[in-house]
Design an enzyme around this catalytic site. Structure first.
Site, PDB file in Angstrom:
ATOM      1  N   ALA A  11       0.798  -1.224   0.000  1.00  0.00           N
ATOM      2  CA  ALA A  11       0.000   0.000   0.000  1.00  0.00           C
ATOM      3  C   ALA A  11       0.833   1.277   0.000  1.00  0.00           C
ATOM      4  O   ALA A  11       0.314   2.350  -0.308  1.00  0.00           O
ATOM      5  CB  ALA A  11      -0.941   0.011   1.205  1.00  0.00           C
ATOM      6  N   ARG A  16      10.779   7.672  -0.725  1.00  0.00           N
ATOM      7  CA  ARG A  16      12.239   7.714  -0.882  1.00  0.00           C
ATOM      8  C   ARG A  16      12.693   7.286  -2.274  1.00  0.00           C
ATOM      9  O   ARG A  16      13.847   7.495  -2.648  1.00  0.00           O
ATOM     10  CB  ARG A  16      12.904   6.831   0.181  1.00  0.00           C
ATOM     11  N   GLN A  73      -6.196  -0.230   1.986  1.00  0.00           N
ATOM     12  CA  GLN A  73      -5.783   0.519   3.170  1.00  0.00           C
ATOM     13  C   GLN A  73      -5.840   2.001   2.814  1.00  0.00           C
ATOM     14  O   GLN A  73      -4.945   2.521   2.176  1.00  0.00           O
ATOM     15  CB  GLN A  73      -4.368   0.120   3.624  1.00  0.00           C
ATOM     16  N   ASN A 170      15.342  -9.346  12.526  1.00  0.00           N
ATOM     17  CA  ASN A 170      14.003  -9.562  11.980  1.00  0.00           C
ATOM     18  C   ASN A 170      13.957  -9.090  10.529  1.00  0.00           C
ATOM     19  O   ASN A 170      14.290  -7.944  10.236  1.00  0.00           O
ATOM     20  CB  ASN A 170      12.994  -8.781  12.834  1.00  0.00           C
ATOM     21  N   TYR A 387       5.621   3.360 -47.840  1.00  0.00           N
ATOM     22  CA  TYR A 387       4.827   4.421 -47.205  1.00  0.00           C
ATOM     23  C   TYR A 387       4.708   5.610 -48.142  1.00  0.00           C
ATOM     24  O   TYR A 387       5.712   6.115 -48.656  1.00  0.00           O
ATOM     25  CB  TYR A 387       5.519   4.819 -45.905  1.00  0.00           C
TER      26      TYR A 387
END
Length: 456
Positions: A11, A16, A73, A170, A387
């Site tokens: 979300a 940054r 959210q 973690n 063309y």
């Protein structure tokens, strides 16, 4: 094995990144970061995915399509608040739920599968994916109990000097018992300096409720890299590129110097193909076996068959059949098809054309909007004039025709089988089979011109 679910956090805007493109949509080796995450999650036997969207919601939906369900959210009030948005879709289900960030494109299905497996084997209510870092500065530390379970997660700024010596961190990726997750989320508050609802608070709430919180140490900490700015995006591309190139080498592809080669995620390459320096292979490109891809070649969304040789050329959205040779300095523009053993040489451009088996165009030629048969020779400087300033026209050339140098084929015309086009001819009408077409001003020679020139 219980049901596996996942919540992907996607979300955030990513200020940054300094970009108008939302963070999770920035590409890593050809795919948006969030698509890498979804692919790894699905490959780890997850049955149901909910992606939390906010900034750039419509763009994220367009990228992922029906690979995920979505929860909005509206305000970004923290990771705990983000996961809580999936409650309506997941809260009443039984099973295990992975929570993973959409800006972590390097996670592999193997690592996520190992995390699930350890979580299920221990019967934990939560399992934290962790990594061991030589320098853990800035990361949340894993404080373990005497039983080696997770006691708590301490953020670097809150850690004591002793806790800062801990090297296990973690990664921000978790597996939870789904019921325990949403029960704890309902109790999370925003009583902190940031005024946000943190997912990590769920760990302490689960423990307070008597739940087991374990940890799984991942083998390669680089997989957990989160991309928050352009420096990290560059690093993720480098890591992913090395991983892709190594996989191709294991599968039998040779690289002169893999560090100089950029290959995107969905490219396939057959064994015994040689890739030289500076090659770019992008999009849905497939390369056959025993090919030679020369230095500084770029191939995008194209299919290259076996035993093709390409040197210093650009190929876009085209097909090249077995044994063809392209380059150097050739350009195949979209919707070009080269048949078996075709040769497209120096400074030849092909666009929206079909070229039959064995036809050769050695140099300095433009082939646009044309259907060429087999065994045709196309002389240097030939131009298919397709063309008129308003519309494109198409021409056809039969098998074994011979087109001399500096010919202009003014479309639409049809040149028959085994027909000859004289050098310098401008062809505006059809040419029958086996005929010679010639259109030249009759040559005249002016005698003694040199002296006249000197006397000017």
């Amino acid at each position: 094995m219980s049901k596996r679910m996942a919540v992907v956090l996607a979300a955030g805007k990513g200020t940054r990144m300094k970009s108008s493109l939302y963070k999770v949509l920035h590409p890593v080796c050809g795919l948006p970061m969030v698509e890498h995450v979804i692919r790894a999650v699905k490959a780890s036997q997850v049955e149901e995915i909910v992606t939390i969207i906010g900034h750039g919601a419509q763009q994220v939906k367009e990228v992922l399509g029906d690979a995920s369900r979505y929860a909005m959210q509206e305000e970004q009030l923290g990771t705990g608040h983000a996961v809580l948005q999936a409650a309506e879709l997941l809260a009443d289900q039984e099973g295990q739920t992975l929570v993973i960030c959409g800006d972590t494109p390097l996670f592999t299905a193997e690592t996520l599968s190992e995390l699930f497996a350890q979580h299920e084997a221990r019967g934990a209510q939560a399992t934290v994916l962790t990594a061991i870092l030589a320098d853990a500065t800035g990361y949340g530390r894993i404080v373990r109990s005497a039983q080696d379970d997770v006691e708590r997660i301490v953020e670097h700024k809150d850690a004591t000097e002793e806790q800062r010596q801990i090297k296990e961190i973690n990664t921000g990726t978790f597996v939870f018992d789904n019921q325990a997750l949403f029960k704890a989320l309902a109790k999370v508050t925003n009583q902190n300096a940031q005024g946000e609802y943190y997912l990590t608070d769920v760990i302490e709430l689960i423990k307070a409720d008597g739940g087991l919180v374990g940890a799984h140490v991942m083998a390669d900490h680089l997989e957990s890299l989160g991309v928050n700015d352009r420096r990290a995006l560059s690093q993720a591309n480098q890591i992913m590129s090395r991983r892709i190139n190594q996989a191709h080498m294991v599968a039998g592809v040779s690289f002169m110097n893999p560090d100089t080669v950029y290959i995107e995620t969905d490219v396939t390459i057959g064994p015994d193909t040689v890739i030289e320096n500076g090659v770019l292979l992008k999009g849905k490109t497939s390369i056959g076996s025993s090919c030679y891809i020369g230095a500084n070649t770029e191939i995008v969304d194209s299919q290259i068959a076996d035993q093709v040789k390409i040197t210093q050329s650009v190929i876009e959205s085209s097909t090249v059949a077995e044994g063809a040779t392209v380059g150097p300095f050739a350009h195949l523009r979209p919707k070009s098809y080269l048949g078996k053993d075709v040769h497209i040489g120096n400074f030849v451009e092909v666009k929206n054309s079909t070229i039959g088996q064995g036809t050769k165009s050695g140099h300095l030629t433009y082939i646009g909007d044309a259907d060429l048969g087999e065994g045709i020779n196309i002389g240097c400087g030939t131009i298919f004039v397709n063309y008129d300033g308003k519309r494109k026209f198409r021409s056809k050339v039969g098998d074994q025709a011979f087109i001399g140098c500096n010919a202009n084929i003014v479309s639409p015309v049809e040149i028959g089988q085994r027909a000859f086009i004289a050098a310098g001819a401008t062809i505006t009408n059809d040419v029958p089979d086996e005929a010679l077409a010639i259109s030249r001003v009759e040559q005249s020679n002016i005698s003694n011109y040199w002296q006249k020139f000197l006397n000017k």
